[in-house]
Write a protein that holds these residues in place. Sequence first.
Motif, PDB file in Angstrom:
ATOM      1  N   LEU A   5      -5.124  19.520 -20.858  1.00 36.93           N
ATOM      2  CA  LEU A   5      -5.514  19.552 -22.336  1.00 36.93           C
ATOM      3  C   LEU A   5      -5.321  20.977 -22.963  1.00 36.93           C
ATOM      4  CD1 LEU A   5      -7.035  18.415 -24.708  1.00 36.93           C
ATOM      5  CD2 LEU A   5      -9.190  19.452 -23.830  1.00 36.93           C
TER       6      LEU A   5
ATOM      7  N   ALA B  85      -8.066  15.380 -26.101  1.00 35.89           N
ATOM      8  CA  ALA B  85      -8.308  16.269 -27.350  1.00 35.89           C
ATOM      9  C   ALA B  85      -9.387  15.904 -28.124  1.00 35.89           C
ATOM     10  CB  ALA B  85      -6.845  16.094 -28.089  1.00 35.89           C
TER      11      ALA B  85
ATOM     12  N   THR C 278      -7.802  21.295 -31.178  1.00 38.19           N
ATOM     13  CA  THR C 278      -7.198  20.546 -30.051  1.00 38.19           C
ATOM     14  C   THR C 278      -6.386  19.351 -30.397  1.00 38.19           C
ATOM     15  OG1 THR C 278      -9.037  19.162 -29.684  1.00 38.19           O
ATOM     16  CG2 THR C 278      -9.067  21.250 -28.369  1.00 38.19           C
TER      17      THR C 278
END
Length: 419
Positions: free
Chosen positions: A297, A224, A382
Amino acid sequence: MKIWTIAWKDTLIRFRDRNALILMILAPLVLSAIIGSAFGGFIRGSTPAPFDAIAVLVVNQDDGQQGDQFLEILTSDGLADLLTVTEMDDLAAAREQVQLGDARAAILIPETFSASVVGGADVDTAVSQFEFYADPGATLTPNIVRGVVTQIVNGFNTAAISVDVTVNQLTEQAQTLGPAMANLGIALNNELDSQIGPNQLSLSLNDVSVGDEEEAISDISPFAFFAPSMGILFLMFSMVDGTRSILDEQKGGTLDRLVSTPTSTLEILLGKIGGVFLTGALQFIVFVIASSLLFSLSWGSSPVGLALMVLAVVLSFTSLGTFIAAFARDANQANIIGSVVTLAFAALGGNFVPAQNFPPFLEQLSKISINRWALDGFSDLTLFRLGLNDVLLEIGVLLGLSVVLVGLALWQFQRRMAR
């Protein structure tokens, strides 16, 4: 139409270059995999390896009930897999352990904490603030602990504010309530306990649950941070290199032949810059898709926020590369200046070590780099799973820088080509 034709032609040329594709797409993915795998597994379909339980030291100077409740929440079963909490009496010793790297963070619960929760505005907030000490050699873990502590403190603040508002409203109705006011203190204490008790407070770390689900804890992936970081770094390299090609064409005479056609200088320049921008946008979109598939991700829950961040970041790096090319003497000088600026911005902006771990003066200085604003925006999406509203500042700053840089670059290029 002419601008689009020039831009699309330059984009096709770059994507036919095998070496360019390696630099733009393969290199950031490989580096993300190498760096990220050092912090956990990355094979698709496997459960990402969570961080080891983070060592945290707590010095509780508060003798009241709220200090004990805070400690109970921090040491609750819901956070046991994420934090290893050790209570200490000596703040200096706790700070020393953090500096030595024996613990990732130390937290001081001030002696006025309970009084500030119960007393509200009657307590001096300057002496009722928590103190947080982070390991200067750590990267992500102190930010995780800081987020958890912030959420707990916010829970206490919310409860205290609601009680304070209730008291004010009931006081205004004192004559109407009459004898019922005698039980007000007992009722408010019960309400305060119910709102901030360890079994009632729902913890979240910027929408990533750290309370009950093992799956949620595993979502805190090193990719991330490292995937956007490497993507931004190589995007900057390719954007600076792409805009430098304008000088190569000028040296080779291609640009002069374009100027001799019924196409204005501004259209030619916008087409060239547009080609670099389009290449960068496609590069980063492919990188986002590839990193999602390879590393599992998640790029956040806001597609609009992600799209605007990608466009703002690509545009800002394109503008920076154009600005360097416009004011450089020739292609070689642009290449040298571009490489120096790229590496300096990468180091200062936090591509290698999060800027939040820099010394205070350097952390503020890092905000002059495009990389810092780009990383902050993508990390919000993220790492912290925030939404569009939370990245509007980063988007606005990047777009503002782009307008200034591309405006100056176009002015200089037109002067240069008119000679």
